[in-house]
Design an enzyme around this catalytic site. Structure first.
Site, PDB file in Angstrom:
ATOM      1  N   SER A  70       0.736  -1.127   0.011  1.00 29.59           N
ATOM      2  CA  SER A  70       0.047   0.153  -0.101  1.00 29.59           C
ATOM      3  C   SER A  70       0.908   1.453   0.040  1.00 29.59           C
ATOM      4  O   SER A  70       1.939   1.230   0.406  1.00 29.59           O
ATOM      5  CB  SER A  70      -0.939   0.057   1.330  1.00 29.59           C
ATOM      6  OG  SER A  70      -1.430  -1.309   1.411  1.00 29.59           O
TER       7      SER A  70
HETATM    8  N1  SAH Z   1      -0.597  -4.463   3.884  1.00 29.96           N
HETATM    9  C1  SAH Z   1       0.037  -5.110   2.734  1.00 29.96           C
HETATM   10  C2  SAH Z   1      -1.066  -4.891   1.428  1.00 29.96           C
HETATM   11  C3  SAH Z   1      -0.960  -6.016   0.646  1.00 29.96           C
HETATM   12  S1  SAH Z   1      -2.187  -6.032  -0.609  1.00 29.96           S
HETATM   13  C4  SAH Z   1       1.374  -4.742   2.383  1.00 29.96           C
HETATM   14  O1  SAH Z   1       1.771  -3.533   2.910  1.00 29.96           O
HETATM   15  O2  SAH Z   1       2.023  -5.246   1.608  1.00 29.96           O
HETATM   16  C5  SAH Z   1      -3.578  -7.045   0.178  1.00 29.96           C
HETATM   17  C6  SAH Z   1      -3.096  -8.509   0.471  1.00 29.96           C
HETATM   18  O3  SAH Z   1      -4.401  -9.156   0.891  1.00 29.96           O
HETATM   19  C7  SAH Z   1      -2.463  -9.284  -0.530  1.00 29.96           C
HETATM   20  O4  SAH Z   1      -1.190  -9.830   0.056  1.00 29.96           O
HETATM   21  C8  SAH Z   1      -3.710 -10.271  -0.773  1.00 29.96           C
HETATM   22  O5  SAH Z   1      -3.024 -11.772  -1.067  1.00 29.96           O
HETATM   23  C9  SAH Z   1      -4.368 -10.592   0.589  1.00 29.96           C
HETATM   24  N2  SAH Z   1      -5.497 -10.973   0.710  1.00 29.96           N
HETATM   25  C10 SAH Z   1      -6.335 -10.955  -0.207  1.00 29.96           C
HETATM   26  N3  SAH Z   1      -7.696 -11.646   0.372  1.00 29.96           N
HETATM   27  C11 SAH Z   1      -7.426 -12.214   1.338  1.00 29.96           C
HETATM   28  C12 SAH Z   1      -7.828 -13.229   2.446  1.00 29.96           C
HETATM   29  N4  SAH Z   1      -9.123 -13.356   2.159  1.00 29.96           N
HETATM   30  N5  SAH Z   1      -7.367 -13.422   3.736  1.00 29.96           N
HETATM   31  C13 SAH Z   1      -6.075 -12.952   3.892  1.00 29.96           C
HETATM   32  N6  SAH Z   1      -5.338 -12.242   2.960  1.00 29.96           N
HETATM   33  C14 SAH Z   1      -5.929 -11.946   1.796  1.00 29.96           C
END
Ligand code: SAH
Length: 220
Positions: A70
């Site tokens: 993000s």
């Molecule tokens: N906070 C993270 C943002 C990653 S983007 C960072 O700073 O890197 C969002 C993330 O949510 C992705 O890694 C994706 O795989 C995860 N995600 C999506 N659906 C999910 C679910 N149902 N349970 C757990 N993680 C999930």
């Protein structure tokens, strides 16, 4: 990248990081605890080495598997919203990704529980967080739609992927007075939302328009 070059980034990064903090302050982030945590977390070590030089720009970056780390402003805004009335001690994060937001939370709370559905991301972030010394973090490979009931209730829950509706399981795992921060909406139209649970009522407030990857059911 060779170790020396990596250290080179490390040496300049404190200053570049401070510049990022100033930018976030200008953009309206006020909570000094949050700004301080962002000043401490080496974001360049959470992205691919080829992108490390861009790590302190206020922008989202790819982390593989079609996911993104993000934008720092959004990380700051979400963390500020989560911490708005006090000191959440036990926090649940859904969507660990590269672990950057997790690291920021780890500096601000007693214990962070984080759930990721992509196995490789789960492994990378767990190992990286451990190597960098964030020891109050517990990682889980699983579907965040279910939350993590074993450690509930949480003072704060933060979701870093978008859903059309608030998952009931997350509301159920929120402590009384606890806050849930999540992007709500469809692909192109999402609103960063703060929910606060007070007894059996839920207060809801929209913070900003945002664009997150969707929360996906099941594991990968
Ligand atoms: N906070 C993270 C943002 C990653 S983007 C960072 O700073 O890197 C969002 C993330 O949510 C992705 O890694 C994706 O795989 C995860 N995600 C999506 N659906 C999910 C679910 N149902 N349970 C757990 N993680 C999930």
């Amino acid at each position: 990248m060779k170790k020396r070059e990596r250290l080179g980034i490390g040496m300049t990064s404190q200053r570049t990081r401070q510049r990022l903090v100033e930018r976030l302050r200008e953009a309206g982030i006020r909570d000094e605890r949050v700004l301080n945590a962002i000043a401490q977390v080496p974001r360049h070590l959470f992205v691919d080495e080829a992108l490390a030089s861009r790590a302190y720009e206020d922008t989202a970056l790819p982390i593989g598997f079609g996911q993104t780390i993000s934008q720092p402003y959004v990380v700051a805004l979400m963390t500020e919203a989560l911490m708005a009335d006090g000191n959440p001690q036990r926090v649940l994060e859904i969507g660990t990704g590269c672990g950057y937001q997790t690291a920021v939370l780890s500096l601000l709370t007693e214990r962070v529980y984080t759930v990721e559905r992509v196995q490789e991301l789960f492994r990378y972030s767990r190992d990286r967080l451990f190597q960098l010394g964030y020891r109050n973090v517990q990682s889980r490979y699983g579907d965040g739609f279910e939350g993590w009931p074993d450690h509930a209730p949480y003072d704060g829950i933060l979701t870093t992927a978008a859903t059309a509706q608030t998952p009931q399981s997350l509301l159920d795992q929120l402590a009384d007075g606890g806050r849930l921060v999540l992007p709500l909406g469809q692909r192109q139209q999402q609103s960063l939302t703060v929910l606060r649970r007070l007894d059996d009522a839920v207060e809801q407030r929209a913070l900003a328009a945002v664009k997150f990857v969707p929360l996906v059911t099941g594991v990968n």
